[in-house]
Design an enzyme around this catalytic site. Structure first.
Site, PDB file in Angstrom:
ATOM      1  N   THR A 182       0.841  -1.200   0.000  1.00  0.00           N
ATOM      2  CA  THR A 182       0.000   0.000   0.000  1.00  0.00           C
ATOM      3  C   THR A 182       0.878   1.253   0.000  1.00  0.00           C
ATOM      4  O   THR A 182       0.365   2.363  -0.003  1.00  0.00           O
ATOM      5  CB  THR A 182      -0.922   0.052   1.238  1.00  0.00           C
ATOM      6  OG1 THR A 182      -0.105  -0.086   2.402  1.00  0.00           O
ATOM      7  CG2 THR A 182      -1.971  -1.047   1.207  1.00  0.00           C
ATOM      8  N   GLY A 213       1.921  -7.190   5.327  1.00  0.00           N
ATOM      9  CA  GLY A 213       1.480  -8.581   5.380  1.00  0.00           C
ATOM     10  C   GLY A 213       1.772  -9.267   6.695  1.00  0.00           C
ATOM     11  O   GLY A 213       1.524 -10.466   6.836  1.00  0.00           O
ATOM     12  N   GLU A 224       0.254  -9.466   9.334  1.00  0.00           N
ATOM     13  CA  GLU A 224      -0.904 -10.154   9.917  1.00  0.00           C
ATOM     14  C   GLU A 224      -1.523 -11.147   8.937  1.00  0.00           C
ATOM     15  O   GLU A 224      -2.529 -11.783   9.251  1.00  0.00           O
ATOM     16  CB  GLU A 224      -1.962  -9.124  10.334  1.00  0.00           C
ATOM     17  CG  GLU A 224      -1.553  -8.306  11.553  1.00  0.00           C
ATOM     18  CD  GLU A 224      -0.602  -7.169  11.220  1.00  0.00           C
ATOM     19  OE1 GLU A 224      -0.554  -6.760  10.043  1.00  0.00           O
ATOM     20  OE2 GLU A 224       0.111  -6.713  12.122  1.00  0.00           O
ATOM     21  N   ASP A 227       1.628  -5.031  18.322  1.00  0.00           N
ATOM     22  CA  ASP A 227       1.483  -4.449  16.981  1.00  0.00           C
ATOM     23  C   ASP A 227       1.966  -3.002  16.936  1.00  0.00           C
ATOM     24  O   ASP A 227       1.494  -2.196  16.142  1.00  0.00           O
ATOM     25  CB  ASP A 227       0.018  -4.539  16.480  1.00  0.00           C
ATOM     26  CG  ASP A 227      -0.133  -4.135  15.014  1.00  0.00           C
ATOM     27  OD1 ASP A 227       0.865  -4.214  14.275  1.00  0.00           O
ATOM     28  OD2 ASP A 227      -1.238  -3.722  14.621  1.00  0.00           O
ATOM     29  N   LYS A 280       3.556   4.112  16.408  1.00  0.00           N
ATOM     30  CA  LYS A 280       2.302   3.717  17.035  1.00  0.00           C
ATOM     31  C   LYS A 280       2.353   3.749  18.559  1.00  0.00           C
ATOM     32  O   LYS A 280       1.351   3.973  19.214  1.00  0.00           O
ATOM     33  CB  LYS A 280       1.955   2.285  16.607  1.00  0.00           C
ATOM     34  CG  LYS A 280       1.218   2.154  15.288  1.00  0.00           C
ATOM     35  CD  LYS A 280       0.817   0.690  15.097  1.00  0.00           C
ATOM     36  CE  LYS A 280       0.020   0.480  13.826  1.00  0.00           C
ATOM     37  NZ  LYS A 280      -0.369  -0.945  13.678  1.00  0.00           N
ATOM     38  N   CYS A 326     -12.267 -11.388   5.691  1.00  0.00           N
ATOM     39  CA  CYS A 326     -13.375 -10.630   5.075  1.00  0.00           C
ATOM     40  C   CYS A 326     -13.559  -9.290   5.781  1.00  0.00           C
ATOM     41  O   CYS A 326     -13.913  -8.282   5.165  1.00  0.00           O
ATOM     42  CB  CYS A 326     -14.679 -11.421   5.160  1.00  0.00           C
ATOM     43  SG  CYS A 326     -14.550 -13.127   4.592  1.00  0.00           S
ATOM     44  N   CYS A 349     -12.067  -5.611   4.809  1.00  0.00           N
ATOM     45  CA  CYS A 349     -12.728  -4.627   3.941  1.00  0.00           C
ATOM     46  C   CYS A 349     -14.199  -4.434   4.316  1.00  0.00           C
ATOM     47  O   CYS A 349     -14.725  -3.330   4.237  1.00  0.00           O
ATOM     48  CB  CYS A 349     -12.637  -5.052   2.480  1.00  0.00           C
ATOM     49  SG  CYS A 349     -10.947  -5.166   1.864  1.00  0.00           S
ATOM     50  N   HIS A 350     -14.865  -5.545   4.703  1.00  0.00           N
ATOM     51  CA  HIS A 350     -16.302  -5.469   4.986  1.00  0.00           C
ATOM     52  C   HIS A 350     -16.602  -5.112   6.436  1.00  0.00           C
ATOM     53  O   HIS A 350     -17.765  -4.947   6.795  1.00  0.00           O
ATOM     54  CB  HIS A 350     -16.992  -6.788   4.617  1.00  0.00           C
ATOM     55  CG  HIS A 350     -16.981  -7.070   3.142  1.00  0.00           C
ATOM     56  ND1 HIS A 350     -17.825  -6.433   2.260  1.00  0.00           N
ATOM     57  CD2 HIS A 350     -16.201  -7.889   2.387  1.00  0.00           C
ATOM     58  CE1 HIS A 350     -17.583  -6.861   1.027  1.00  0.00           C
ATOM     59  NE2 HIS A 350     -16.597  -7.745   1.078  1.00  0.00           N
TER      60      HIS A 350
HETATM   61 CA    CA Z   1       0.908  -4.467  11.988  1.00  0.00          CA
END
Ligand code: CA
Length: 696
Positions: A179, A195, A197, A319, A346, A620, A623-624
């Site tokens: 991205t 990637g 995750e 994370d 983060k 899923c 995005c959803h």
């Molecule tokens: Ca991450």
């Protein structure tokens, strides 16, 4: 006479060459590093130092009140827009959905060329992970560089958009995605991947020759299996900081965002990702720092050799990646001139490093943060709070895996000495009770080896624009925002800070006081950072309007309350000037998809539970939306008739055969009919359960 004809002929040839090849200025590192060039926006962070600071002053604290829309370009086929446009010699270049690159006349918005990398055709028949949005482009020589979701790095002719070369940076069978914007420097172009995750991944960055697309070097972020031999001494050194059979989990560290080239010191800095999986107890069971996770790593730009590193989160387990922007500036700290590197990852701490050596100079909390009490300046290491590693099974931790700051760019204004930092306030509950040493992540099914859920009421989830003083390490002013996920910032010598918000407001703030001096309602959430440029002495400000990114995808509840439902609002590129008087077609009102009831459908709860598992397993939700509540980046399945009983055949076509690949919906060829039925029970259950929610 003969002499002058000769010169005339040469002059004609020059004129012809210039006219026929258009803008053939060859961009080099001096150009990209030039802070005084106010007309162009040549790189992701404007210049090599990534400050996103423009010397333009025409639009300033006084004049900005007159600013209006000069031109706009509607992008009806696009979904999430997160990219930073480039501007070179009056042409703007930007990335849209499905990685389509467009060049437009920066004076009018007229499209000059478009390059479609045909991502759907590339991935057909393959499992894929990730998203169809991208954060930007890079320019070098006569080329524009773009990366695709499916892992290609491409060089385009800047004038024509013609594809000059294309290379695969990872195989389609690997659970990786891109991205990020490539980074070009010294005749090379760098790209990493995401990637962590999505399966057992081992992160790396690769540099390619800008002319040929040949691989120049590759740097692995974490060590591989010792039995295979280490690539170099650096990997051997890094392996000392791991335990157990970490390579079976990949290790992670994926560099999906921050790449900064330091033209002054001739060093390259990369921000590295978190561990794969998140839970260190499984990844590296006897502890260890796990180099080079969550670090700023300095590399030799010519060879990719390791120079130094600073690790923000040794042995990370939340994370807390360090993929956020790396901004370079000259600071004066206690009377000493410092070549500084600024980084707000983060984990909630703002770091200032001496970038000659990677030495930590200062670090302070810029957001709600409770995993560590402070950073010990003597050792450079965080002092963790007891229990933060959720050893007892469950712990509420600030920040959440979304981070106190994500990829939304911060900017630095050398006139005010302040950093303008988009901030997120949110905690998460980390629960690792159901994970043991047998846990293994599966490619494209992924997992984190720890459960987490939002620690607070979703409606407590808030954002903030803050002006941070990197010298005193203190907040100078703050604009509280009811929604998180505001865009990156732009700051100018006109004394302004620009930022778009999730609620669709695009505002200018006084860079010194934080006072709001101008606001435009774009009618749709803004996630992409604004830029500024000038043509013939006239200053413009541009921003892509199109809510996008992980939070917009519904990875956590909250986004859906904004009403930027999938397919309702038009994505567009807006450009403002002081003379701008255009009216933009009004956007529809916020829309809240109404879950559909299939009256005679009896939900079988055990099937619904199985479907819920599949919904997570196949990502899923990415995005959803979690709980099948869409944030707007993809259809809200609760409101889709596709999950009605009589729609079995069309549903097979979409889910199994990839009939919506052109919209970024991957096919799942292994999905059985029984699994589709389970998914249907899950979606119907969620639709029936949530009909009483009214976010308005
Ligand atoms: Ca991450």
């Amino acid at each position: 006479m003969k002499h002058s004809i000769h010169y005339f002929a040469l002059f004609s040839i020059w004129l012809f060459a210039t006219a026929s090849s258009g803008q053939t200025r060859l961009i080099n590192d001096k150009d990209i590093a030039d802070e005084t060039n106010s007309e162009d926006w040549l790189a992701y962070g404007r210049t090599h130092n990534e400050q996103r600071y423009s010397p333009l002053t025409q639009i300033n604290q006084k004049s900005v009140a007159k600013m209006g829309v000069d031109w706009h370009l509607d992008l009806p086929g696009d979904v999430g827009l997160v990219s930073t446009p480039l501007v070179i010699d009056g042409v703007m270049y930007f990335t849209g959905s499905m990685n389509i690159v467009r060049a437009v006349d920066a004076l009018t918005g007229a499209v000059l060329w478009q390059h479609d990398p045909k991502v759907a055709e590339e991935v057909v028949g393959h499992k894929r992970a990730g998203w169809v949005h991208n954060r930007g482009l890079s320019a070098y020589g006569n080329k524009i560089f773009a990366a695709t979701w499916d892992g290609r790095l491409q060089a385009l002719d800047r004038n024509s958009g013609k594809l000059l070369w294309s290379t695969r940076t990872f195989g389609l069978e690997e659970p990786l995605y891109i991205t990020g914007a490539p980074k070009a420097f010294k005749g090379k172009v760098l790209i990493g991947n995401g990637g962590t995750e999505a399966g057992p991944t081992r992160g790396y960055v690769s540099a390619y020759d800008t002319e040929t697309g040949e691989l120049a070097w590759r740097f692995y972020i974490v060590p591989g299996n010792p039995e295979d031999g280490f690539e170099d001494e650096t990997m051997e050194m890094a392996a000392e900081t791991w335990s157990g059979n970490w390579w079976e989990h990949g290790g992670g560290g994926n560099a999906w965002h921050a790449f900064t080239y330091d033209e002054e010191l001739d060093q390259l800095y990369i921000g590295t990702g978190n561990g794969s999986p998140w839970n260190q107890k499984l990844r590296s069971p006897d502890g260890g720092d796990n180099l080079f996770l969550c670090s700023v790593v300095a590399l030799d730009p010519d060879t990719g050799e390791y120079l130094w590193h600073y690790q923000t989160v040794p042995g990370e387990t939340w994370d807390y990646n360090s993929n956020m922007d790396i901004v370079l500036a000259d600071l004066t700290l206690e009377g000493r001139d410092v070549k500084a590197l600024m980084h707000a990852p983060k984990n909630g701490f703002f770091y200032v490093l001496d970038r000659r050596t990677g030495t930590l100079l200062s670090a302070e909390k810029f957001a709600d943060t409770n995993w560590a009490t402070h950073i010990d300046l003597a050792t450079g290491r965080p002092v963790e709070r007891q229990g933060a590693r959720y050893e007892d099974g469950s712990e509420n931790i600030f920040p959440s895996p979304f981070g106190a700051h994500s990829w939304h760019a911060m900017s630095y204004n050398p006139k005010t000495g302040l950093v303008y930092l988009p901030t997120i306030h949110l905690s998460a509950d980390f629960i690792d009770e159901s994970y043991n040493t047998q846990w293994r992540s599966v490619a494209f099914e992924g997992g984190t080896a720890v459960d987490w859920s939002q620690g607070a009421d979703p409606r407590d989830y808030s954002g903030e624009l803050q002006a941070w003083d990197p010298v005193t390490q203190q907040k100078r002013w703050s604009v509280p925002q009811s929604d998180p996920w505001a865009s990156g910032t732009l700051t100018t010598a006109g004394g302004l800070v620009f930022q778009g918000e999730a609620n669709g407001h695009f505002s200018a703030y006084d860079a010194s006081s934080g006072e709001t001096v101008w606001t435009f309602d774009a009618g749709l959430g803004i996630s992409a950072p604004p830029i500024t440029y000038a043509i013939d002495g006239k200053q413009y400000v541009s921003v892509l309007v199109g809510y996008g990114g992980g939070y917009a995808s519904g990875l956590t509840p909250g986004s859906e309350r904004l009403g930027w439902a999938y397919g309702v609002h038009t994505r567009r590129l807006l450009t403002f000037s002081l003379e701008g008087k255009k009216t933009v077609p009004q956007q529809p009102a916020p829309h809240y998809p109404e879950p559909l009831i299939e009256a005679d459908f009896a939900v079988n709860n055990s099937l619904a539970e199985k479907g819920a598992g599949l919904f997570i397993q196949h990502a899923c939700y990415a995005c959803h939306g979690l709980g099948a509540i869409s944030g707007g980046m993809a259809p809200d399945l609760r409101a889709s008739a596709m999950f009605f009983s009589e729609m079995t055949q069309p549903l097979r076509g979409i889910v199994r055969e990839g009939k919506r690949l052109d919209r970024g919906m991957p096919g799942y060829p292994d999905m059985s009919d029984a699994e589709l039925v389970a998914l249907r029970h899950y979606i119907r259950r969620e639709a029936h359960a949530q009909t009483d929610i009214n976010w308005e």
